[in-house]
Structure formats: C-alpha cells, structure tokens
Design an enzyme around this catalytic site. Structure first.
Site, PDB file in Angstrom:
ATOM      1  N   ASP A 184      39.236  43.830  40.940  1.00 11.68           N
ATOM      2  CA  ASP A 184      38.981  42.397  40.966  1.00 11.68           C
ATOM      3  C   ASP A 184      39.810  41.737  39.867  1.00 11.68           C
ATOM      4  O   ASP A 184      40.399  42.415  39.033  1.00 11.68           O
ATOM      5  CB  ASP A 184      37.489  42.098  40.819  1.00 11.68           C
ATOM      6  CG  ASP A 184      36.899  42.622  39.519  1.00 11.68           C
ATOM      7  OD1 ASP A 184      37.672  42.959  38.618  1.00 11.68           O
ATOM      8  OD2 ASP A 184      35.664  42.701  39.422  1.00 11.68           O
TER       9      ASP A 184
ATOM     10  N   ASP B  57      31.917  45.824  48.498  1.00 15.31           N
ATOM     11  CA  ASP B  57      31.674  46.530  47.234  1.00 15.31           C
ATOM     12  C   ASP B  57      30.384  46.009  46.649  1.00 15.31           C
ATOM     13  O   ASP B  57      29.996  44.859  46.898  1.00 15.31           O
ATOM     14  CB  ASP B  57      32.815  46.299  46.236  1.00 15.31           C
ATOM     15  CG  ASP B  57      32.673  44.960  45.521  1.00 15.31           C
ATOM     16  OD1 ASP B  57      32.094  44.943  44.422  1.00 15.31           O
ATOM     17  OD2 ASP B  57      33.103  43.933  46.081  1.00 15.31           O
TER      18      ASP B  57
END
Length: 377
Positions: free
Chosen positions: A89, A264
């Site tokens: 991320d 996720d």
C-alpha cells in the site's frame, strides 16, 4: 504483470495475475505483513496456508527499517525471504489513521512519527520512491482515504486531490522506470457520482489495475455493497479489481459476487491472536471454558496443520497459559481458512455453482443467505 480472465458467473470472475515471481489465482486473499512479516509466521508457513501473494506496508517499512537497509538487502523480497509477489500500500491509509497528528496539504502530508515524534513529510513522489526500494510487484498510488462520514462536498474535494496525486504518482513511477505494476485507487466516499468521476479520471491516466478504496471505514455494510455494485462493472474488464482492507469471510464472499478479484485484511491474523477462530460452522472463541476438555479439532473440514494435529482443548490450554505457540497455531488455522474459502469460491465460479456455494457458506453457519440484486453486466 499480466491479468488473465478465464470465466465469469454473474459478476463473479475467475482468473489469475501472472508475475515474474509467480502466478496468483483470483479471486485472491492477501495476508498482511505490515512490518515485513505476517505476525508470528515464517514465509514457509504462510506459503503452506495457500497464500500466493502478501501485502506489505509502505508507511511502516519506511519508518522501520528504512530505505537504506532495504536496498542493502536488495528489496523487501530478499529482506523477508519471500520470493513470491508482494503488493504494497502507499501509506495513505496509515496517514489517514494518524488523525490529529497529521496535516494534509496539496503538496502531501506533514505528520509526526508515531515512533519518536520526529517531523516527517510524505507525498506521492516519496511514496513511489519508497515502494521502488521495496521492489513491490504491485505499487499503489498515494491517495487520501476519504473518511466516513463525509459530506458530498468534503468527499469531492478529497477525491479530486487524490486524482491529482494519482497523476503525480504515475509521473514519478514512470520517471523511476519502475518495471512493476501500478494500481489506481478509486475514492469518492459513498457517493456514486464521485466514484464515477474518480474512476474516469484514473482510467484517463492509465493504470495496471484499479482498487476500490475508502470502504470498510465505518460506513454501513449496505453502502459498501451499493458502491461495489455501482463501480465494479465500470472498471475495465481486462484489469484486476482490488477491494482494500476487507474483511470478514462474508465480506469476501459478497465482494466476489460483485466482481472483486483481490482482497487484503488483518482480520484473520489479528483475530487469531485474540482467540477468535473462523470455521465452516462460524466463529469459535477458543477462550470459552467449554473448550477446556474438547478433544475435537477446530474444524473437521479443515486440512491445516493445526486442525490435523491439535485439539480445541490444547489450543484453549495454550491460550490460557499465554503461550506463543497458541497464537501461531491459531494464525495458521485462520489463514488457511481464508485461503480455503478463496479456493472454494474459485472452484464454484469455474463450475458455475457459485449460488450453491454461497448458500452452503451461510446455511452451515446457521445464517440466512443475504438477498442481492440481480448482478449481471
């Protein structure tokens, strides 16, 4: 990265992501390795649960151990000894989570380190540079995670700045000549027209995949489903769709039904450490005294190392004694549960039996199958 789409049922999609470091079958769940480790697990143990790809956290790995140490090892794969794909991320969500100790401007985000209070600045360019040092197979653009609740005007301003940051992320990614993949992140809160504007702007810039961000941040589940139903069919069909930070097993099922390819969440690992274990019949709270003398496995349908070798009574005992092994065995089980769920969803889409799979998923837990609109493109 190459994305192959094999078959669909309704909006659900069965495919794969092909990287130089390996193939990821989709729909896929990515365990979270925040600091370069899935808590308590070796890479070999994580792989044994069926995971093809991990998520790493740019923000935390930047603060510790930092870019210099990462580059000395080669990249994150070498640092943590995971030689399969990694998605990172951008740090945007972690900055969002800092709350009052950060200041967001057009240039980027000023904040104080949660570790030592040092003043730090993070912007799209720096996020791309950090992820380049990590060797991420999938790089995420730097964006602002629109909070919930937010007025439509607040959500619009946030989304439009994220679009400008998306262009800056793209430009820096290209300047670095990063050979890996870059995903855009669709923002816009719970407002369909803003989601459309965000997606259209991202498609104009051009990305290798598209994530739906800013969900699972406190909004009602109905709003999350509504946004997914609205935006997923508008994402280019030849690009993977990633729902960030989600979620519970039923969220994965409902996301897949609405066309999501990637997920996720820290839930399987965090819940494992707190003694909340997912099974085919629902959640077991292993700290409950009724498991004290139970010789049965957690889940007789599960093929994980924990279920094949240990009883509920033993796991209860480890938890009561605060033994590290208990958290590890619980984590192995929960991660395997999530991967078995994804394997089941993939198989059901392949054979055209997704409706039956979903019905069995809910009824085996004594729950009603949620009604959904007719999901066809």
């Amino acid at each position: 990265m190459k994305f192959e789409l094999d078959t669909t049922q309704g909006r659900a999609r069965r495919g794969r992501l092909i990287f130089e470091r390996g193939t990821v079958e989709t729909p896929a769940f990515m365990p979270v390795g925040t600091y370069g480790t899935v808590k308590g697990m070796t890479p070999e143990e994580v792989r044994a649960t069926g995971a093809d790809i991990l998520l790493g956290n740019t923000f935390h790995l930047w603060l510790r151990p930092g870019e210099e140490i990462m580059r000395k090892h080669g990249d994150l794969h070498d640092f943590m000894n995971w030689q399969r794909p990694i998605l990172t991320d951008s740090g945007g969500f972690q900055v969002f989570s800092l709350g009052d100790i950060r200041k967001i401007t057009e240039e980027g985000v000023h904040f104080r380190s949660p570790i030592n209070g040092e003043k730090i600045f993070l912007d799209p360019e720096k996020s791309m540079q950090i992820q380049d040092s990590l060797g991420s197979d999938v790089v995420m653009i730097f964006d602002e995670c629109t909070p919930y609740p937010a007025t439509e005007d607040e959500a619009r301003k946030s989304m439009q700045m994220s679009l400008r940051w998306a262009q800056r992320s793209r430009d820096e990614f290209d300047r670095l000549e990063n050979p890996n993949s870059l995903f855009g992140i669709i923002q816009g809160g719970v407002y369909e027209d803003l989601r459309d504007e965000s997606l259209n702007g991202l498609v104009d810039i051009g990305f290798d995949g598209y994530a739906v961000g800013g969900l699972a941040v406190g909004e009602p589940k109905e709003d999350m489903h509504r946004i997914l139903e609205h935006v997923c069919p508008k994402i280019p069909a030849d690009k993977p769709r990633y729902l960030m930070g989600v979620g519970k097993p039923e969220d994965l099922v409902e996301g897949v039904r609405r066309g999501v390819d990637m997920f996720d969440c820290v839930m399987p690992t965090r819940n494992a450490r707190n003694g909340h274990l997912f099974t085919s019949e629902g959640v077991i709270k292993i700290r409950n005294a009724r498991h004290r003398d139970d010789t049965s496995p957690l889940d007789d349908k599960c093929d994980c190392y924990t279920c094949k070798n240990y009883s509920r009574a033993y796991l209860y005992h480890l938890d009561r004694c605060n033994e590290i092994l208990g958290a590890r065995l619980n984590t192995i089980h929960n991660l395997r549960y999530y991967q078995r769920l994804m394997e089941g969803l993939r198989g059901a889409i392949e054979t055209g039996t997704l409706d039956a799979f979903v019905t069995e998923f809910y009824t085996s837990q004594g729950r009603e199958v949620p009604e959904v609109p007719e999901l066809t493109d």
